[in-house]
Write a protein that holds these residues in place. Structure first.
Motif, short mmCIF file in Angstrom:
data_model
loop_
_atom_site.label_atom_id
_atom_site.label_comp_id
_atom_site.label_asym_id
_atom_site.label_seq_id
_atom_site.Cartn_x
_atom_site.Cartn_y
_atom_site.Cartn_z
N ALA A 56 -25.78 -17.24 0.03
CA ALA A 56 -25.08 -16.89 -1.12
C ALA A 56 -25.75 -17.06 -2.26
O ALA A 56 -25.67 -15.86 -3.02
CB ALA A 56 -23.87 -17.81 -0.98
N LEU A 57 -26.72 -17.85 -2.32
CA LEU A 57 -27.58 -18.12 -3.72
C LEU A 57 -28.58 -16.92 -3.65
O LEU A 57 -28.84 -16.28 -4.92
CB LEU A 57 -28.07 -19.50 -3.78
N ARG A 58 -28.93 -16.50 -2.48
CA ARG A 58 -30.20 -15.30 -2.78
C ARG A 58 -29.35 -13.99 -3.06
O ARG A 58 -29.94 -13.28 -3.18
CB ARG A 58 -30.80 -15.33 -1.46
N SER A 59 -27.97 -13.84 -2.67
CA SER A 59 -27.39 -12.59 -2.53
C SER A 59 -27.01 -12.17 -3.89
O SER A 59 -26.64 -12.78 -4.80
CB SER A 59 -26.34 -12.71 -1.71
N HIS A 60 -27.05 -10.92 -4.27
CA HIS A 60 -26.64 -10.23 -5.30
C HIS A 60 -25.33 -9.36 -5.14
O HIS A 60 -24.94 -8.65 -6.07
CB HIS A 60 -27.63 -9.39 -6.04
N ARG A 61 -24.64 -9.60 -3.87
CA ARG A 61 -23.44 -8.85 -3.42
C ARG A 61 -22.24 -9.13 -4.36
O ARG A 61 -22.15 -10.38 -4.87
CB ARG A 61 -23.22 -8.88 -2.08
N GLN A 62 -21.14 -8.49 -4.35
CA GLN A 62 -20.06 -8.74 -4.89
C GLN A 62 -19.32 -10.07 -4.56
O GLN A 62 -18.63 -10.99 -5.34
CB GLN A 62 -19.00 -7.46 -4.81
N GLY A 63 -19.26 -10.26 -3.14
CA GLY A 63 -18.46 -11.44 -2.72
C GLY A 63 -19.25 -12.70 -2.30
O GLY A 63 -18.71 -13.59 -1.72
N ARG A 64 -20.19 -12.86 -3.35
CA ARG A 64 -21.09 -13.94 -3.19
C ARG A 64 -20.33 -15.34 -3.47
O ARG A 64 -20.71 -16.13 -2.80
CB ARG A 64 -22.15 -13.70 -4.19
N ASN A 65 -19.43 -15.41 -4.30
CA ASN A 65 -18.78 -16.55 -4.52
C ASN A 65 -17.92 -16.96 -3.59
O ASN A 65 -17.80 -18.27 -3.14
CB ASN A 65 -18.09 -16.41 -5.77
N PHE A 66 -17.36 -16.03 -2.78
CA PHE A 66 -16.65 -16.40 -1.57
C PHE A 66 -17.47 -16.86 -0.50
O PHE A 66 -17.29 -18.04 0.10
CB PHE A 66 -15.97 -15.24 -1.06
N ILE A 67 -18.58 -16.32 -0.25
CA ILE A 67 -19.75 -16.69 0.66
C ILE A 67 -20.13 -18.12 0.18
O ILE A 67 -20.21 -19.27 1.11
CB ILE A 67 -20.72 -16.08 0.89
N LEU A 68 -20.45 -18.47 -1.10
CA LEU A 68 -20.85 -19.82 -1.49
C LEU A 68 -19.83 -20.98 -1.36
O LEU A 68 -20.32 -22.05 -0.50
CB LEU A 68 -21.14 -19.52 -2.99
N ILE A 69 -18.50 -20.46 -1.43
CA ILE A 69 -17.49 -21.44 -1.26
C ILE A 69 -17.38 -21.88 0.14
O ILE A 69 -17.03 -23.05 0.58
CB ILE A 69 -16.17 -21.07 -1.64
N GLN A 70 -17.45 -20.90 1.02
CA GLN A 70 -17.45 -21.21 2.38
C GLN A 70 -18.71 -22.14 2.90
O GLN A 70 -18.31 -22.70 3.76
CB GLN A 70 -17.53 -19.79 3.32
N GLY A 71 -19.86 -21.68 2.36
CA GLY A 71 -20.92 -22.72 2.70
C GLY A 71 -20.60 -23.82 2.16
O GLY A 71 -21.08 -25.04 3.06
N ILE A 72 -20.24 -24.29 1.03
CA ILE A 72 -19.83 -25.68 0.46
C ILE A 72 -18.91 -26.09 1.53
O ILE A 72 -19.05 -27.62 1.77
CB ILE A 72 -19.43 -25.55 -1.00
#
Length: 174
Positions: A56-72
């Motif tokens: 998620a931190l390396r991504s520049h896509r629009q759904g990045r925050n959702f992926i980051l929250i999922q990872g956390i």
């Protein structure tokens, strides 16, 4: 494209032998197996969570925050399970019950759609029904007797291993 999923005897043999080994380990020490399964599940969630955070931190896509929250979320759940495996073992039984129930429903749907082309249709139907029954049993009685639930998982792994080996034999002779 006649088949959605290609089964080979080798892949079924590998799945069957792995399931038989897991069932043997469970029957030898059910309480220890439950703790081990919970710990491995926690490690898997922890590693998956960290990898998801990095992605998620390396991504520049629009759904990045959702992926980051999922990872956390996965990382925190993994840490909780690794730190308190005994307390989360009962929860683990519920998760496995959900997984086996879901697997049984998918197997039943697959049987209904593919019963004319399956190499062992009766076995597939029995396997789907057993999966549903065992999954629901684990869901409706997870906290009383987590060790008993582990033995049920061992019996399921034994059945799964035998059925995969039988299916490999059927595919080989088909």
């Amino acid at each position: 494209m006649n088949r959605l999923y290609v089964q080979t005897p080798t892949s079924e043999i590998i799945k069957g032998v792995a399931a038989l080994l897991i069932s043997l380990l469970i029957f030898i020490d059910p309480a220890g197996a439950l703790m081990t399964i919970a710990t491995y599940f926690g490690l898997l969630a922890l590693i998956g969570g960290v990898i998801t955070i990095i992605a998620a931190l390396r991504s520049h896509r629009q759904g990045r925050n959702f992926i980051l929250i999922q990872g956390i979320f996965f990382t925190l759940i993994g840490l909780l399970i690794v730190i308190y495996p005994g307390g989360t073992a009962s929860l683990m039984v519920v998760l496995i019950g959900l997984f086996i129930t879901f697997l049984g429903a998918i197997q039943l749907a697959g049987y209904l759609q593919m019963k004319d082309v399956l190499p062992a249709p009766q076995l597939s139907l029995i396997h789907a029904i057993l999966s549903l029954a065992i999954g629901l049993l684990l869901l409706f009685n997870p906290f009383e007797g987590a060790v008993l639930a582990t033995l049920i998982m061992g019996a399921y792994a034994l059945w799964y291993g035998i059925s995969r080996l039988y299916l490999a034999w059927q595919i080989h002779h088909h």
